[in-house]
Design a protein around this motif. Structure first.
Motif, PDB file in Angstrom:
ATOM      1  N   GLY B  59       0.789  -1.226   0.000  1.00 47.67           N
ATOM      2  CA  GLY B  59       0.000   0.000   0.000  1.00 47.67           C
ATOM      3  C   GLY B  59       0.818   1.272   0.000  1.00 47.67           C
ATOM      4  O   GLY B  59       0.262   2.366  -0.177  1.00 47.67           O
ATOM      5  N   LEU B  60       2.120   1.168   0.181  1.00 42.78           N
ATOM      6  CA  LEU B  60       2.953   2.378   0.148  1.00 42.78           C
ATOM      7  C   LEU B  60       2.877   2.975  -1.247  1.00 42.78           C
ATOM      8  O   LEU B  60       3.143   2.291  -2.233  1.00 42.78           O
ATOM      9  CB  LEU B  60       4.390   2.044   0.517  1.00 42.78           C
ATOM     10  CG  LEU B  60       4.622   1.551   1.948  1.00 42.78           C
ATOM     11  CD1 LEU B  60       6.083   1.204   2.159  1.00 42.78           C
ATOM     12  CD2 LEU B  60       4.158   2.595   2.968  1.00 42.78           C
ATOM     13  N   PHE B  66       8.476   5.090   3.640  1.00 41.53           N
ATOM     14  CA  PHE B  66       9.184   3.950   4.203  1.00 41.53           C
ATOM     15  C   PHE B  66       8.791   3.818   5.658  1.00 41.53           C
ATOM     16  O   PHE B  66       8.508   4.811   6.326  1.00 41.53           O
ATOM     17  CB  PHE B  66      10.699   4.176   4.086  1.00 41.53           C
ATOM     18  CG  PHE B  66      11.528   2.980   4.425  1.00 41.53           C
ATOM     19  CD1 PHE B  66      12.276   2.947   5.596  1.00 41.53           C
ATOM     20  CD2 PHE B  66      11.560   1.876   3.597  1.00 41.53           C
ATOM     21  CE1 PHE B  66      13.034   1.837   5.923  1.00 41.53           C
ATOM     22  CE2 PHE B  66      12.309   0.761   3.912  1.00 41.53           C
ATOM     23  CZ  PHE B  66      13.047   0.751   5.085  1.00 41.53           C
ATOM     24  N   ALA B  67       8.723   2.601   6.166  1.00 39.89           N
ATOM     25  CA  ALA B  67       8.377   2.399   7.571  1.00 39.89           C
ATOM     26  C   ALA B  67       9.277   1.331   8.159  1.00 39.89           C
ATOM     27  O   ALA B  67       9.691   0.393   7.468  1.00 39.89           O
ATOM     28  CB  ALA B  67       6.916   2.001   7.726  1.00 39.89           C
ATOM     29  N   VAL B  68       9.573   1.486   9.447  1.00 36.17           N
ATOM     30  CA  VAL B  68      10.420   0.524  10.148  1.00 36.17           C
ATOM     31  C   VAL B  68       9.787   0.176  11.484  1.00 36.17           C
ATOM     32  O   VAL B  68       8.999   0.942  12.050  1.00 36.17           O
ATOM     33  CB  VAL B  68      11.844   1.085  10.371  1.00 36.17           C
ATOM     34  CG1 VAL B  68      12.551   1.288   9.046  1.00 36.17           C
ATOM     35  CG2 VAL B  68      11.806   2.380  11.170  1.00 36.17           C
ATOM     36  N   LEU B  77       6.928   5.801  10.579  1.00 36.87           N
ATOM     37  CA  LEU B  77       6.621   5.996   9.159  1.00 36.87           C
ATOM     38  C   LEU B  77       7.404   7.218   8.695  1.00 36.87           C
ATOM     39  O   LEU B  77       7.320   8.278   9.319  1.00 36.87           O
ATOM     40  CB  LEU B  77       5.127   6.215   8.949  1.00 36.87           C
ATOM     41  CG  LEU B  77       4.666   6.477   7.509  1.00 36.87           C
ATOM     42  CD1 LEU B  77       4.904   5.256   6.628  1.00 36.87           C
ATOM     43  CD2 LEU B  77       3.188   6.871   7.487  1.00 36.87           C
ATOM     44  N   LYS B  78       8.182   7.024   7.647  1.00 37.14           N
ATOM     45  CA  LYS B  78       9.068   8.090   7.180  1.00 37.14           C
ATOM     46  C   LYS B  78       8.632   8.521   5.783  1.00 37.14           C
ATOM     47  O   LYS B  78       8.434   7.666   4.906  1.00 37.14           O
ATOM     48  CB  LYS B  78      10.521   7.597   7.149  1.00 37.14           C
ATOM     49  CG  LYS B  78      10.964   6.991   8.469  1.00 37.14           C
ATOM     50  CD  LYS B  78      12.398   6.498   8.433  1.00 37.14           C
ATOM     51  CE  LYS B  78      12.781   5.883   9.784  1.00 37.14           C
ATOM     52  NZ  LYS B  78      14.237   5.640   9.883  1.00 37.14           N
ATOM     53  N   ILE B  79       8.512   9.806   5.589  1.00 36.35           N
ATOM     54  CA  ILE B  79       8.129  10.342   4.282  1.00 36.35           C
ATOM     55  C   ILE B  79       9.191  11.339   3.837  1.00 36.35           C
ATOM     56  O   ILE B  79       9.443  12.343   4.516  1.00 36.35           O
ATOM     57  CB  ILE B  79       6.749  11.037   4.326  1.00 36.35           C
ATOM     58  CG1 ILE B  79       5.707  10.134   4.995  1.00 36.35           C
ATOM     59  CG2 ILE B  79       6.305  11.403   2.912  1.00 36.35           C
ATOM     60  CD1 ILE B  79       4.362  10.799   5.225  1.00 36.35           C
ATOM     61  N   GLN B  80       9.809  11.042   2.704  1.00 38.36           N
ATOM     62  CA  GLN B  80      10.843  11.923   2.160  1.00 38.36           C
ATOM     63  C   GLN B  80      10.228  12.862   1.125  1.00 38.36           C
ATOM     64  O   GLN B  80       9.231  12.545   0.480  1.00 38.36           O
ATOM     65  CB  GLN B  80      11.937  11.087   1.489  1.00 38.36           C
ATOM     66  CG  GLN B  80      12.662  10.149   2.424  1.00 38.36           C
ATOM     67  CD  GLN B  80      13.692   9.294   1.694  1.00 38.36           C
ATOM     68  OE1 GLN B  80      13.459   8.861   0.573  1.00 38.36           O
ATOM     69  NE2 GLN B  80      14.827   9.069   2.329  1.00 38.36           N
TER      70      GLN B  80
END
Lengths: 114, 116
Positions: B59-60, B66-68, B77-80
């Motif tokens: 679903g990304l 990106f998620a860890v 949850l990381k959003i660049q």
């Protein structure tokens, strides 16, 4: 993509009346769940019905499931002002290999008029 | 804590910036889910963790997301290079276990992200 579709999109009734919301889905499921979301808040689980069940009750809630029609309904009896919220159905799709979470519909916005 | 905790509750950032959203699930819940919810829509699945591993990240929306979950508990949850279209409420949920069936999910209150 969203698997479930709730109907109606919005519903306004008088306090004390019953509210019925419907959900249709497209693929085979393991179970179907209903959630409530108050404005600006997270979702709260209401009830889960398994694919081999046809009806389930919890307090003022009654859920039915018809797997042949791929549809479910949520009935809230004797509605109260506090029932005002958005209601979502969510399906756990049968993937064959494991669960991939729930897929939610767009929701029914229910307003209970005092 | 007693429930799923998400921080920050609100985040306003500028287009192009990097954002991290944190989720602290209910203790003992091995399954963790990230969803995104736009106004008037239902939650949209992003990613599912079973323990430390991402069991389903289909679903990304793109590689900016990106998620860890390095220790099998807290997830980030990381959003660049954020875009205005990333503006939404990001919901985290946890459950006792994933596996063949998905049971009841416990949701946090969400992190509202606004990208200017």
């Amino acid at each position: 993509s969203q698997q479930g579709e709730e109907d109606p999109q919005a519903l306004s009734i008088q306090e004390g009346e019953n509210a019925t919301m419907n959900c249709s889905y497209k693929t085979s499921i393991n179970n179907l769940q209903w959630y409530r979301q108050n404005s600006g808040r997270g979702l709260v689980h209401l009830i889960l019905i398994r694919s081999n069940e046809r009806e389930k009750h919890s307090g003022r809630l009654r859920v039915t499931l018809d797997t042949s029609k791929k549809s479910s309904s949520l009935l809230i009896t004797a509605s109260r002002a506090a029932d005002t919220a958005s209601y979502f159905c969510a399906t756990d799709m049968y993937s064959g290999g494991g669960a991939d979470g729930l897929t939610f519909g767009k929701g029914t916005h229910l307003i209970i008029q005092p | 804590g007693a429930g799923v905790s998400q921080t920050p509750s609100n985040k306003v950032t500028e287009k192009g910036k990097y954002v991290e959203l944190r989720c602290d699930p209910i203790s003992g819940h091995t399954a963790l889910y990230w969803y995104r919810q736009s106004l008037g829509q239902g939650p949209e699945f992003l990613i599912y963790f079973q323990g430390t591993g991402a069991a389903d990240d289909s679903g990304l929306p793109n590689d900016r997301f990106f998620a860890v979950r390095p220790e099998g508990s807290v997830s980030t949850l990381k959003i660049q290079r954020t875009e205005r279209g990333d503006s939404a409420v990001y919901l985290c949920a946890s459950s006792l276990k994933g596996g063949v069936y998905t049971g009841e999910l416990f949701f946090g209150e969400g992190s509202r992200l606004t990208v200017l």
